[in-house]
Design a protein around this motif. Structure first.
Motif, PDB file in Angstrom:
ATOM      1  N   GLU A  95     -49.719  53.160   6.972  1.00 58.11           N
ATOM      2  CA  GLU A  95     -49.328  54.204   7.535  1.00 58.11           C
ATOM      3  C   GLU A  95     -49.117  55.174   6.208  1.00 58.11           C
ATOM      4  N   SER A  96     -48.779  54.927   5.060  1.00 62.01           N
ATOM      5  CA  SER A  96     -48.282  55.572   4.736  1.00 62.01           C
ATOM      6  C   SER A  96     -49.118  56.537   3.755  1.00 62.01           C
ATOM      7  N   VAL A  97     -50.022  55.984   3.608  1.00 61.71           N
ATOM      8  CA  VAL A  97     -51.702  56.727   2.781  1.00 61.71           C
ATOM      9  C   VAL A  97     -52.301  57.601   3.433  1.00 61.71           C
ATOM     10  N   LEU A  98     -51.885  57.718   5.390  1.00 60.14           N
ATOM     11  CA  LEU A  98     -52.779  58.239   6.328  1.00 60.14           C
ATOM     12  C   LEU A  98     -51.371  59.774   6.425  1.00 60.14           C
ATOM     13  N   GLN A  99     -50.445  58.828   6.057  1.00 61.06           N
ATOM     14  CA  GLN A  99     -49.058  60.351   6.538  1.00 61.06           C
ATOM     15  C   GLN A  99     -49.254  61.049   5.069  1.00 61.06           C
ATOM     16  N   GLU A 100     -49.361  60.277   3.599  1.00 63.15           N
ATOM     17  CA  GLU A 100     -49.660  61.584   2.980  1.00 63.15           C
ATOM     18  C   GLU A 100     -50.967  62.253   2.936  1.00 63.15           C
ATOM     19  N   ALA A 101     -51.862  62.194   4.106  1.00 61.78           N
ATOM     20  CA  ALA A 101     -53.655  62.802   4.413  1.00 61.78           C
ATOM     21  C   ALA A 101     -53.016  63.554   4.720  1.00 61.78           C
ATOM     22  N   LYS A 102     -51.895  63.597   5.746  1.00 63.52           N
ATOM     23  CA  LYS A 102     -51.141  64.939   6.691  1.00 63.52           C
ATOM     24  C   LYS A 102     -50.601  65.344   6.260  1.00 63.52           C
ATOM     25  N   ASP A 103     -49.346  64.974   5.505  1.00 63.65           N
ATOM     26  CA  ASP A 103     -48.988  65.586   5.063  1.00 63.65           C
ATOM     27  C   ASP A 103     -49.480  66.697   3.636  1.00 63.65           C
ATOM     28  N   ALA A 104     -51.082  66.728   3.340  1.00 63.73           N
ATOM     29  CA  ALA A 104     -51.701  67.845   3.081  1.00 63.73           C
ATOM     30  C   ALA A 104     -52.433  68.170   3.234  1.00 63.73           C
ATOM     31  N   GLU A 105     -52.446  68.382   5.056  1.00 63.83           N
ATOM     32  CA  GLU A 105     -53.000  68.689   5.770  1.00 63.83           C
ATOM     33  C   GLU A 105     -54.697  68.362   5.717  1.00 63.83           C
ATOM     34  N   ILE A 106     -54.555  67.015   5.225  1.00 67.15           N
ATOM     35  CA  ILE A 106     -56.658  66.520   5.234  1.00 67.15           C
ATOM     36  C   ILE A 106     -56.992  66.446   6.940  1.00 67.15           C
ATOM     37  N   PRO A 107     -57.202  66.738   7.092  1.00 66.59           N
ATOM     38  CA  PRO A 107     -57.933  65.670   8.371  1.00 66.59           C
ATOM     39  C   PRO A 107     -58.111  64.330   8.166  1.00 66.59           C
ATOM     40  N   VAL A 108     -58.126  63.524   8.794  1.00 64.43           N
ATOM     41  CA  VAL A 108     -58.858  61.788   8.139  1.00 64.43           C
ATOM     42  C   VAL A 108     -59.651  61.521  10.093  1.00 64.43           C
ATOM     43  N   PHE A 109     -60.803  61.082   9.358  1.00 60.76           N
ATOM     44  CA  PHE A 109     -61.863  60.157  10.498  1.00 60.76           C
ATOM     45  C   PHE A 109     -62.126  59.464  10.280  1.00 60.76           C
ATOM     46  N   LEU A 110     -61.918  58.112  11.252  1.00 57.06           N
ATOM     47  CA  LEU A 110     -62.373  56.437  10.944  1.00 57.06           C
ATOM     48  C   LEU A 110     -63.640  56.635  11.435  1.00 57.06           C
ATOM     49  N   VAL A 111     -64.265  55.592  10.691  1.00 52.26           N
ATOM     50  CA  VAL A 111     -65.775  55.345  10.782  1.00 52.26           C
ATOM     51  C   VAL A 111     -65.457  54.060  11.034  1.00 52.26           C
ATOM     52  N   ASP A 112     -66.497  53.038  11.217  1.00 49.81           N
ATOM     53  CA  ASP A 112     -66.971  51.524  11.759  1.00 49.81           C
ATOM     54  C   ASP A 112     -65.575  51.168  12.136  1.00 49.81           C
ATOM     55  N   ARG A 113     -64.835  50.263  11.496  1.00 49.92           N
ATOM     56  CA  ARG A 113     -63.844  49.652  11.581  1.00 49.92           C
ATOM     57  C   ARG A 113     -62.249  50.534  11.950  1.00 49.92           C
ATOM     58  N   ASP A 114     -61.391  49.920  12.248  1.00 54.93           N
ATOM     59  CA  ASP A 114     -60.396  49.999  13.226  1.00 54.93           C
ATOM     60  C   ASP A 114     -58.790  50.724  11.883  1.00 54.93           C
ATOM     61  N   VAL A 115     -58.348  50.416  12.703  1.00 50.05           N
ATOM     62  CA  VAL A 115     -56.231  50.362  12.314  1.00 50.05           C
ATOM     63  C   VAL A 115     -55.564  50.392  12.824  1.00 50.05           C
ATOM     64  N   GLU A 116     -54.129  49.443  12.267  1.00 47.53           N
ATOM     65  CA  GLU A 116     -53.498  49.553  12.945  1.00 47.53           C
ATOM     66  C   GLU A 116     -52.003  50.714  13.227  1.00 47.53           C
ATOM     67  N   VAL A 117     -51.668  51.497  13.579  1.00 51.61           N
ATOM     68  CA  VAL A 117     -50.753  52.369  13.209  1.00 51.61           C
ATOM     69  C   VAL A 117     -50.091  53.124  14.027  1.00 51.61           C
ATOM     70  N   SER A 118     -48.643  53.016  14.335  1.00 52.61           N
ATOM     71  CA  SER A 118     -47.749  53.631  15.644  1.00 52.61           C
ATOM     72  C   SER A 118     -48.224  54.589  16.280  1.00 52.61           C
ATOM     73  N   ASP A 119     -48.967  55.494  14.790  1.00 54.98           N
ATOM     74  CA  ASP A 119     -48.691  56.469  14.916  1.00 54.98           C
ATOM     75  C   ASP A 119     -50.311  56.856  14.838  1.00 54.98           C
ATOM     76  N   LYS A 120     -51.287  57.588  16.436  1.00 51.91           N
ATOM     77  CA  LYS A 120     -52.092  57.722  16.253  1.00 51.91           C
ATOM     78  C   LYS A 120     -52.968  58.921  15.545  1.00 51.91           C
ATOM     79  N   SER A 121     -51.146  59.863  15.586  1.00 49.93           N
ATOM     80  CA  SER A 121     -51.647  60.950  15.017  1.00 49.93           C
ATOM     81  C   SER A 121     -52.420  61.478  13.392  1.00 49.93           C
ATOM     82  N   LEU A 122     -52.053  60.088  12.932  1.00 50.10           N
ATOM     83  CA  LEU A 122     -52.207  59.865  11.837  1.00 50.10           C
ATOM     84  C   LEU A 122     -53.530  60.035  11.380  1.00 50.10           C
ATOM     85  N   TYR A 123     -54.793  59.671  12.203  1.00 45.13           N
ATOM     86  CA  TYR A 123     -56.327  60.319  12.108  1.00 45.13           C
ATOM     87  C   TYR A 123     -56.236  60.894  13.519  1.00 45.13           C
ATOM     88  N   VAL A 124     -57.346  62.176  13.694  1.00 49.33           N
ATOM     89  CA  VAL A 124     -57.931  62.845  13.476  1.00 49.33           C
ATOM     90  C   VAL A 124     -58.742  62.196  15.553  1.00 49.33           C
TER      91      VAL A 124
END
Ligand code: GYE
Length: 303
Positions: A95-124
């Protein structure tokens, strides 16, 4: 949604190549590690296809450690890359690191494995195979092969990783339909050949040389290859005494299938840069909401 290469990205890649990639996008990729045979093949394909798409790829190998991945993602944010790609070691703790990327307006893409986050807007989006389906394909193959009666030993992947959780889930969803199919021993071999060998050695001891065991289900081929070694050293015949089913379909398991030491493997494609880069490049050109999961197909291979 099943992936389709878009014209925009193909045209862009071609024009970048012709223009000497003056407009190259910088993408930071935090990779799990280099365990097994599948992962290095995936890394190599991501590097090679980056060149094809005119992407400047910054590659970070986390050696299986989530702390390393968090460090790498933060470094990519500090460098101001255009996009970040993560193949997450485990599902939790993002959660925290994805929020940091979002705050910096850098889009994040997950490949291969998944994450469990309550806010799915944290990755594209996540671009990957369906691990639950892979488990189901393995289970369905085994149910047919054993005619619904089978005591199984299971070699699990890295604890807390999406493929270990989902392959187990898919496999169990199928075998639970058959009252005489049951997992009698299960342990993590961490997706490595050495890990698989150790786990199978333990199973051989705890089950009196796999007495009454009809199958070994391994969450990846490398653990199964280790299991095959352990069984041969104990004088057992993998592929004959015990049905061997696993996932990845790496070249070494193809050889084992041919030699009769393994019986089935579900293919996990490693040449997936051609699925991943167009999605990212199209998004960078024109950001828009994407499906949260873009599925790469999986296929079953048998002897
Ligand atoms: O099956 C295994 C690798 O995350 C699905 O990770 C992937 C798995 C793959 O180490 O071999």
């Amino acid at each position: 949604m099943i992936f389709k290469t878009t014209l925009a990205s193909t045209a862009m890649a071609a024009s970048l190549l012709m223009s000497g990639s003056a407009l190259a996008q910088t993408i930071g990729f935090s990779q799990v590690g280099s365990e097994g045979d599948w992962r290095p093949a995936f890394s190599q394909n991501m590097r090679e296809t980056a060149e094809d798409y005119g992407v400047d790829l910054k590659f970070a190998n986390a050696q299986g450690k989530q702390e390393e991945q968090l460090r790498a993602v933060r470094a990519f944010i500090a460098q101001g890359v255009d996009a970040i790609v993560v193949a997450p070691v485990v599902v939790t703790g993002w959660e925290s690191v994805l929020q940091e990327a979002k705050d910096a307006e850098i889009p994040v893409f997950l490949v291969d494995r998944d994450v469990e986050v309550s806010d799915k807007s944290l990755y594209v989006t996540r671009i990957s195979a369906d691990f639950n389906l892979e488990g189901k394909l393995a289970g369905a193959w085994l149910a047919a092969e054993s005619v619904g009666t089978c005591k199984i030993v299971e070699l699990q992947g890295t604890t807390g990783s999406a493929p270990a959780i989902e392959r187990k889930g898919g496999f169990e969803a199928v075998i639970d339909q058959f009252p005489a199919m049951e997992i009698v021993a299960t342990q993590s071999g961490d997706f490595t050949t050495e890990g698989g060998k150790k786990v199978m050695e333990a199973f051989i001891k705890s089950t009196n040389n796999l007495e009454g065991i009809c199958a070994s289900f391994a969450h990846n081929d490398n653990m199964q290859l280790g299991a095959i070694q352990a069984m041969k050293e104990a004088g057992l015949k993998p592929g004959e005494d015990v049905l061997m089913v696993s996932v990845d379909y790496v070249p070494a398991i193809e050889d084992a299938l041919e030699a009769g030491d393994a019986n089935a493997s579900v293919e996990l494609r490693s040449a997936v840069g051609k699925f991943i880069y167009p999605v990212i490049l199209d998004y960078l050109e024109e950001p828009k909401e994407l499906d949260k999961w873009i599925v790469i197909p999986s296929d079953l291979h048998t002897q």
